[in-house]
Design an enzyme around this catalytic site. Sequence first.
Site: not given
Lengths: 423, 144
Positions: A139, A216
């Site tokens: 991302h 993440d």
Amino acid sequence: MNNEENLESDRNDIRTMNFDVNEIRNLFPILSLRVHDKPLVYLDSAATTQKPFSVIRALEKYYEQQNSNVHRAIYTLGEEATAAFEDSREAARKFLNAEKTSETIFVKGTTDGVNLVASTFGESVVNKGDNVIVTQMEHHSNMVPWQMLCKRKNAEIKYIPVDEKGELILDGLEDMINEKTRMLSLVHVSNTLGTINPVKKIIEIAHSRGVPVMIDAAQSVPHIKIDVQDLDCDFLTFSGHKVYGPTGIGILYGKEKLLEMMPPYQFGGEMIIEVKFSGAKFNELPYKFEAGTPNIADAVALKPALEFVEEIGYQNIYEHEGCLVSFASEMLSEIEGIRIIGNASDKAAVVSFVIDGTHPYDLGTLLDQMGIAVRTGFHCTQPLLEEVYRLPGTVRASFGVYNTIDEVNYLIDCVKRARNMLL
Amino acid sequence: MQEKTLKETQEDIIEEFSLFDDWMSKYEYIIELGKHLPIVDAQHKTEEFKIKGCQSQVWLTAELKDGKLLYKADSDAVITKGIIALLIRVFSGHSPEEIINSDLGFIDKIGMHEHLSPNRSNGLTSMINYMKNYAKIYAGQSVQ
């Protein structure tokens, strides 16, 4: 379901579905909304999940009965707010199975968590000529902070490649890591492809070469049990709002010895122990990284969100969402001209697709007319879609624990209808 | 034949849309309009002519002929094409001054406001700004 039955099924088969999705839906007031005069079909949980009553009530309760600034208050209300705030931190520690509360830092969300680590740890350890490794499926929030760090430091950023199926190509990882590698940061579950990455294995490889790893976990925390001690990750961050909690709050986990050596991120109140005109001494962990009045209300309301997930149980969540993903993928595949983007063998609750001859924006617009909330575009993974898959975006349906097979069926009907309108 | 004013064209569009009683027919009409949009020449499909702020790619060009602006546009999304086709129908063939001073009331009145609101990522606001900016450039005004 009666309790005896429940226990019985637990004993007999842990894989039995132990919840009624309609009961779960009743806990989410927003799911009874209508959009364009049709029942809302919310298939955008990867962007943000909806909130159960327990979270909404906790926010109300905080402002109605507990609001006051935390720490240092000598009055009862302040002590209560502090207790609720710290109680939530402890719940997050337990949720991640972190060893110490001092390793559990409140942040705004995943983006904030990554920026904190890149700006403090990264800033300290990355120098000219060094390199940082991420993956092609990051991302933007776990890509741009590292890009910027490397640019500042004249260091190199390297990307673990992704194959056609949407899985990481790990064959070259050993060679990619060299004596100049200072950090490896990667996404646990891809928000665009749904791929569940083998993070434990990757952490082992990196550690064997002395490279610290950040995870993440924004997209994994809602679907997969995280145990930071088992993973042995050095840092891990997630957002509350993707796990049925409030926006604006998240957690950064870091190993104590690393957090201790890192300089503070921001400076001001809360993060100091003593200030003189000549300088300041910084507070102990975790407060060293929590400058200013924290987001108390949302931190307090994170606890019932984590409890909600734990009460349902990850096994149940994984099974239920797994059914939805498999069924959706199977049914969508039958539509002419459709391509599912992301066909990893291990996938979480995301189905991304494109239909030949149509633009994702057109499909998304028409689906919205039919009451379906899906996301279209790059999903904050522009390099992955543009440079790896050569796509102008995808339509992404993502699931939460409250979605149903009926909703998937409705999605399929509506995708067919939209396709017919556009072609 | 007397050219229609900007206001008259908008009234025509409002009347056409009043014939549709559901969203599907309205969108089918927009998709149809999109398929017949005046297409930008291939050499203009570059970054220079791209409108920023749309989820799909949109290219827009304009030329001044006999004091009137003529627009051409293209997009990779057909609904976006349809939306810009409506805007072109209203603006094209008018003087830069008329375009700069125009008020696009029809968007609210065709029952599409919730679909074509500036908050949506369809870039409606950007498209209108770019079209008006062309008019300002041709009228010799400065563009923000």
